[in-house]
Design a protein around this motif. Structure first.
Motif, PDB file in Angstrom:
ATOM      1  N   VAL A  31      20.205  -5.989   2.408  1.00  0.00           N
ATOM      2  CA  VAL A  31      18.948  -5.247   2.401  1.00  0.00           C
ATOM      3  C   VAL A  31      17.812  -6.249   2.627  1.00  0.00           C
ATOM      4  O   VAL A  31      17.917  -7.415   2.236  1.00  0.00           O
ATOM      5  N   GLY A  32      16.746  -5.789   3.278  1.00  0.00           N
ATOM      6  CA  GLY A  32      15.591  -6.638   3.494  1.00  0.00           C
ATOM      7  C   GLY A  32      14.552  -6.436   2.398  1.00  0.00           C
ATOM      8  O   GLY A  32      14.458  -5.373   1.803  1.00  0.00           O
ATOM      9  N   VAL A  33      13.766  -7.510   2.143  1.00  0.00           N
ATOM     10  CA  VAL A  33      12.651  -7.454   1.188  1.00  0.00           C
ATOM     11  C   VAL A  33      11.405  -7.918   1.921  1.00  0.00           C
ATOM     12  O   VAL A  33      11.435  -8.906   2.663  1.00  0.00           O
ATOM     13  N   ARG A  34      10.286  -7.219   1.729  1.00  0.00           N
ATOM     14  CA  ARG A  34       9.021  -7.638   2.329  1.00  0.00           C
ATOM     15  C   ARG A  34       7.895  -7.438   1.315  1.00  0.00           C
ATOM     16  O   ARG A  34       7.985  -6.588   0.425  1.00  0.00           O
ATOM     17  N   LEU A  83      13.621   1.094  -8.316  1.00  0.00           N
ATOM     18  CA  LEU A  83      12.956   1.942  -7.326  1.00  0.00           C
ATOM     19  C   LEU A  83      13.213   3.406  -7.649  1.00  0.00           C
ATOM     20  O   LEU A  83      14.157   3.748  -8.359  1.00  0.00           O
ATOM     21  N   ASN A  84      12.340   4.246  -7.130  1.00  0.00           N
ATOM     22  CA  ASN A  84      12.522   5.692  -7.207  1.00  0.00           C
ATOM     23  C   ASN A  84      13.155   6.136  -5.896  1.00  0.00           C
ATOM     24  O   ASN A  84      12.575   5.941  -4.821  1.00  0.00           O
ATOM     25  N   ALA A  85      14.353   6.714  -5.979  1.00  0.00           N
ATOM     26  CA  ALA A  85      15.086   7.062  -4.756  1.00  0.00           C
ATOM     27  C   ALA A  85      14.312   8.043  -3.884  1.00  0.00           C
ATOM     28  O   ALA A  85      14.432   8.018  -2.653  1.00  0.00           O
ATOM     29  N   LEU A  86      13.502   8.893  -4.499  1.00  0.00           N
ATOM     30  CA  LEU A  86      12.739   9.865  -3.710  1.00  0.00           C
ATOM     31  C   LEU A  86      11.678   9.162  -2.869  1.00  0.00           C
ATOM     32  O   LEU A  86      11.439   9.532  -1.714  1.00  0.00           O
ATOM     33  N   PHE A  87      11.033   8.116  -3.427  1.00  0.00           N
ATOM     34  CA  PHE A  87      10.045   7.360  -2.650  1.00  0.00           C
ATOM     35  C   PHE A  87      10.738   6.443  -1.638  1.00  0.00           C
ATOM     36  O   PHE A  87      10.243   6.228  -0.537  1.00  0.00           O
ATOM     37  N   TYR A  88      11.870   5.881  -2.027  1.00  0.00           N
ATOM     38  CA  TYR A  88      12.613   4.990  -1.117  1.00  0.00           C
ATOM     39  C   TYR A  88      13.164   5.787   0.072  1.00  0.00           C
ATOM     40  O   TYR A  88      13.293   5.276   1.181  1.00  0.00           O
ATOM     41  N   GLY A  89      13.495   7.046  -0.168  1.00  0.00           N
ATOM     42  CA  GLY A  89      13.964   7.914   0.906  1.00  0.00           C
ATOM     43  C   GLY A  89      15.410   7.714   1.272  1.00  0.00           C
ATOM     44  O   GLY A  89      15.860   8.199   2.322  1.00  0.00           O
ATOM     45  N   ASP A  90      16.176   7.046   0.424  1.00  0.00           N
ATOM     46  CA  ASP A  90      17.591   6.799   0.704  1.00  0.00           C
ATOM     47  C   ASP A  90      18.235   6.305  -0.582  1.00  0.00           C
ATOM     48  O   ASP A  90      17.547   6.097  -1.590  1.00  0.00           O
ATOM     49  N   LYS A 110      17.032  15.374 -14.633  1.00  0.00           N
ATOM     50  CA  LYS A 110      16.285  16.425 -13.951  1.00  0.00           C
ATOM     51  C   LYS A 110      14.952  15.886 -13.442  1.00  0.00           C
ATOM     52  O   LYS A 110      14.175  15.289 -14.195  1.00  0.00           O
ATOM     53  N   ASN A 111      14.703  16.090 -12.139  1.00  0.00           N
ATOM     54  CA  ASN A 111      13.464  15.663 -11.476  1.00  0.00           C
ATOM     55  C   ASN A 111      13.258  14.157 -11.497  1.00  0.00           C
ATOM     56  O   ASN A 111      12.113  13.686 -11.420  1.00  0.00           O
ATOM     57  N   GLU A 112      14.334  13.393 -11.640  1.00  0.00           N
ATOM     58  CA  GLU A 112      14.186  11.927 -11.625  1.00  0.00           C
ATOM     59  C   GLU A 112      15.461  11.284 -11.099  1.00  0.00           C
ATOM     60  O   GLU A 112      16.571  11.635 -11.527  1.00  0.00           O
ATOM     61  N   TYR A 113      15.318  10.369 -10.159  1.00  0.00           N
ATOM     62  CA  TYR A 113      16.453   9.608  -9.639  1.00  0.00           C
ATOM     63  C   TYR A 113      15.971   8.181  -9.410  1.00  0.00           C
ATOM     64  O   TYR A 113      15.244   7.909  -8.463  1.00  0.00           O
ATOM     65  N   LYS A 114      16.352   7.278 -10.303  1.00  0.00           N
ATOM     66  CA  LYS A 114      15.939   5.882 -10.175  1.00  0.00           C
ATOM     67  C   LYS A 114      17.152   4.987  -9.961  1.00  0.00           C
ATOM     68  O   LYS A 114      18.271   5.320 -10.358  1.00  0.00           O
ATOM     69  N   GLN A 115      16.897   3.846  -9.333  1.00  0.00           N
ATOM     70  CA  GLN A 115      17.962   2.873  -9.107  1.00  0.00           C
ATOM     71  C   GLN A 115      17.471   1.493  -9.544  1.00  0.00           C
ATOM     72  O   GLN A 115      16.405   1.042  -9.106  1.00  0.00           O
ATOM     73  N   ARG A 116      18.244   0.863 -10.407  1.00  0.00           N
ATOM     74  CA  ARG A 116      17.979  -0.536 -10.765  1.00  0.00           C
ATOM     75  C   ARG A 116      18.943  -1.400  -9.952  1.00  0.00           C
ATOM     76  O   ARG A 116      20.095  -1.026  -9.763  1.00  0.00           O
ATOM     77  N   GLY A 147       0.812  -1.207   0.000  1.00  0.00           N
ATOM     78  CA  GLY A 147       0.000   0.000   0.000  1.00  0.00           C
ATOM     79  C   GLY A 147       0.845   1.254   0.000  1.00  0.00           C
ATOM     80  O   GLY A 147       1.778   1.383  -0.798  1.00  0.00           O
ATOM     81  N   PRO A 148       0.553   2.187   0.914  1.00  0.00           N
ATOM     82  CA  PRO A 148       1.327   3.447   0.920  1.00  0.00           C
ATOM     83  C   PRO A 148       2.792   3.254   1.304  1.00  0.00           C
ATOM     84  O   PRO A 148       3.605   4.156   1.099  1.00  0.00           O
ATOM     85  N   ASN A 149       3.143   2.093   1.859  1.00  0.00           N
ATOM     86  CA  ASN A 149       4.544   1.837   2.226  1.00  0.00           C
ATOM     87  C   ASN A 149       5.346   1.215   1.078  1.00  0.00           C
ATOM     88  O   ASN A 149       6.545   0.936   1.238  1.00  0.00           O
ATOM     89  N   THR A 150       4.711   0.953  -0.055  1.00  0.00           N
ATOM     90  CA  THR A 150       5.433   0.399  -1.201  1.00  0.00           C
ATOM     91  C   THR A 150       6.469   1.403  -1.699  1.00  0.00           C
ATOM     92  O   THR A 150       6.156   2.577  -1.906  1.00  0.00           O
ATOM     93  N   ASN A 151       7.699   0.946  -1.858  1.00  0.00           N
ATOM     94  CA  ASN A 151       8.756   1.854  -2.331  1.00  0.00           C
ATOM     95  C   ASN A 151       9.529   1.290  -3.506  1.00  0.00           C
ATOM     96  O   ASN A 151      10.564   1.831  -3.894  1.00  0.00           O
ATOM     97  N   VAL A 152       9.055   0.171  -4.076  1.00  0.00           N
ATOM     98  CA  VAL A 152       9.693  -0.426  -5.246  1.00  0.00           C
ATOM     99  C   VAL A 152       8.716  -0.373  -6.417  1.00  0.00           C
ATOM    100  O   VAL A 152       7.548  -0.738  -6.260  1.00  0.00           O
ATOM    101  N   GLU A 153       9.174   0.071  -7.571  1.00  0.00           N
ATOM    102  CA  GLU A 153       8.275   0.194  -8.720  1.00  0.00           C
ATOM    103  C   GLU A 153       8.007  -1.151  -9.371  1.00  0.00           C
ATOM    104  O   GLU A 153       6.911  -1.426  -9.835  1.00  0.00           O
ATOM    105  N   GLN A 154       9.000  -2.001  -9.441  1.00  0.00           N
ATOM    106  CA  GLN A 154       8.800  -3.356  -9.980  1.00  0.00           C
ATOM    107  C   GLN A 154       9.939  -4.239  -9.507  1.00  0.00           C
ATOM    108  O   GLN A 154      11.051  -3.763  -9.255  1.00  0.00           O
ATOM    109  N   MET A 155       9.626  -5.543  -9.390  1.00  0.00           N
ATOM    110  CA  MET A 155      10.628  -6.475  -8.861  1.00  0.00           C
ATOM    111  C   MET A 155      10.265  -7.880  -9.319  1.00  0.00           C
ATOM    112  O   MET A 155       9.087  -8.251  -9.363  1.00  0.00           O
ATOM    113  N   SER A 156      11.264  -8.697  -9.678  1.00  0.00           N
ATOM    114  CA  SER A 156      11.025 -10.087 -10.075  1.00  0.00           C
ATOM    115  C   SER A 156      12.093 -10.978  -9.452  1.00  0.00           C
ATOM    116  O   SER A 156      13.185 -10.509  -9.106  1.00  0.00           O
TER     117      SER A 156
END
Length: 380
Positions: free
Chosen positions: A333-336, A318-325, A357-363, A223-232
Motif C-alpha cells: 500500500v502507498g502512503v502520502r 482508518l474509516n473504511a467508508l472514507f477510505y472507500g475500500d 452498526k454504522n461503523e467500520y474501522k480498520q487498524r 485536506g478533503p483527500n485525507t482518508n486516515v484518522e491517525q497514523m504514527s
C-alpha cells in the motif's frame, strides 16, 4: 448487520457452515477480525442475549444454538459496494457469557481463530525421509483438505533434498509449529487466508509478498483527500543484523566461511537501514552444525532478511467508508502526506477490522526496511 454501502453475511455450523437466522444476525452487536502475516488470524463476535420466554427458562437460547458452540465453523463475508469478500473462515475456540441484571445488557462473546488452528491440535513424531522443506510443506497442507486448504508453496532460493543414508528430517511438533519452524529457517512466513469462495482457503508458505499493484493510498494531511484518522511511524535502527561465521560442511568435511551482506527482499525504501546505517549495523556469529554449505547460506540469509523487515513501522486507523475500500494485509500500500522519509510504499503486516452498526474501522500496521520513498508518487 447492515450499514450504508456495507453488508455483513454470517455462515456458521458444526459441520457445514450455513447462513444464520435473521434473529441471530440481528443479535450480533459487533465483530472484530484480525489478519496477520505470521501466526494465526482470529475473530471475535459479540451477541446480545437474553431470556424472554418458556423456551429459555433453563438456558439462554443462544447457548442452545449448536452453531455457537466451540469448534463450530464460522465464515464471515463483507459486501463492500457490489463485491462480496470473505473476511474470515475460522473455528470457534472460546465462549464467554456475561449475564447482567439489566434487561438487554447480557452479552455472549464468541472468539475463534482461522482454520489453521486445527493444524495445531496434535503434537506429532513423524519422519520425512528424502523430503525437502517444500515437499514437506505441500504434504502437510494437503492432509487438511477437509478445511478447503489449497497449498501455495514457494520454493526457497536454495534447498537441499536429504539423502536417507545421511539424514532424515524428523518432526517433533504440531503440523502448524513445524511449518512455521521450516518457514523461519528460510526467512519465510506461513499463513492461511480465505479464498474467493466460501469454504476455500489458501495456505501460503513463502517469502512476504512485496510485489504487485499497491492498494489505494493512505493519505494524511491531504485536506478533503485525507482518508486516515491517525497514523504514527517508528524507525528501529537496531533491527538489521548481518551474519558471519564458519561451518564444517557435513558432506565435504571442510571448514567454509558463511557471510551475509544485504537483504534479498524486494526493496521498498530508497535508504534501507542495512546500508544507510553502516558501519553501525549489528553483526552476529553464525553457529550451526550438521549442515552443508547450501543450508548454511540459506539459513544465514533468512536471519538477515527477517531482521530488516520491520525496521520502519507505521501504525494507524482508518474509516473504511472514507477510505472507500478494504485495506488488505500481506500486500503493498502507498502512503502520502507524511513527508519524504515516511511517504512511499509499505508492506501491510496486519489489519484488524472492527465492525458495528454504522461503523467500520480498520487498524493497521505497515512495515518496510528503511526510510525514503522509491517512487515520486503512489497509487491513489
Amino acid at each position: 448487520m447492515t450499514q450504508p454501502g456495507i453488508h455483513l453475511t454470517l455462515l456458521m455450523g458444526p459441520t457445514v457452515p450455513v447462513p444464520v437466522t435473521p434473529t441471530l444476525l440481528e443479535a450480533l452487536d459487533s465483530v472484530e477480525v484480525t489478519h496477520r502475516d505470521q501466526g494465526r488470524s482470529g475473530f471475535q463476535m459479540t451477541f446480545k442475549v437474553g431470556r424472554s420466554g418458556p423456551t429459555d427458562m433453563l438456558e439462554f437460547n443462544a447457548l442452545q444454538n449448536l452453531a455457537l458452540r466451540p469448534f463450530s465453523r464460522v465464515i464471515l463475508m463483507v459486501t463492500f459496494g457490489a463485491v462480496p469478500r470473505i473476511l474470515m473462515d475460522g473455528i470457534i475456540t472460546q465462549q464467554q457469557l456475561s449475564p447482567q441484571n439489566q434487561p438487554g445488557s447480557s452479552r455472549l462473546v464468541i472468539t475463534g481463530e482461522d482454520v489453521s488452528v486445527m493444524m495445531d491440535m496434535e503434537e506429532k513424531a513423524v519422519e520425512h525421509p528424502a523430503q525437502n522443506e517444500m515437499i514437506i510443506a505441500n504434504m502437510i497442507i494437503a492432509s487438511y483438505a477437509q478445511y478447503g486448504l489449497t497449498p501455495m508453496v514457494i520454493p526457497p532460493a536454495s534447498f537441499d533434498t536429504p539423502i536417507p543414508t545421511e539424514r532424515t528430517p524428523v518432526q517433533q511438533l504440531t503440523d502448524l509449529a513445524y511449518l512455521n519452524e521450516m518457514a523461519g529457517r528460510c526467512g519465510y512466513v506461513f499463513y492461511v487466508t480465505p479464498g474467493l469462495v466460501p469454504g476455500q482457503n489458501i495456505a501460503y508458505w513463502g517469502p512476504p509478498i512485496r510485489a504487485g499493484l499497491p492498494q489505494k493510498a493512505l493519505s494524511l494531511n491531504m485536506g478533503p483527500n485525507t482518508n486516515v484518522e491517525q497514523m504514527s511511524f517508528s524507525n528501529d535502527a537496531l533491527r538489521p543484523t548481518l551474519q558471519s561465521g564458519s561451518i564444517q560442511d557435513r558432506q565435504s568435511n571442510q571448514s567454509l566461511p558463511v557471510q551475509t551482506f544485504a537483504s534479498t527482499r524486494t526493496p521498498l525504501s530508497s535508504q534501507p537501514a542495512l546500508m544507510a546505517n553502516q558501519p553501525n549495523v549489528r553483526r552476529r556469529g553464525f553457529r550451526r552444525s550438521g549442515v552443508n554449505t547450501v543450508q548454511a547460506y540459506a539459513q544465514a540469509q533468512g536471519v538477515t532478511d527477517i531482521s530488516t523487515d520491520d525496521v520502519v513501522t507505521a501504525s494507524g486507523e482508518l474509516n473504511a467508508l472514507f477510505y472507500g475500500d478494504l485495506l488488505q494485509p500481506r500486500g503493498l500500500v502507498g502512503v502520502r502526506g507524511a513527508g519524504y522519509s515516511y511517504d512511499g510504499t509499505y508492506y501491510v503486516k496486519n489489519v484488524t477490522h472492527s465492525i458495528r452498526k454504522n461503523e467500520y474501522k480498520q487498524r493497521f500496521t505497515l512495515t518496510r526496511e528503511g526510510t525514503g520513498s522509491i517512487t515520486p508518487m503512489v497509487r491513489t
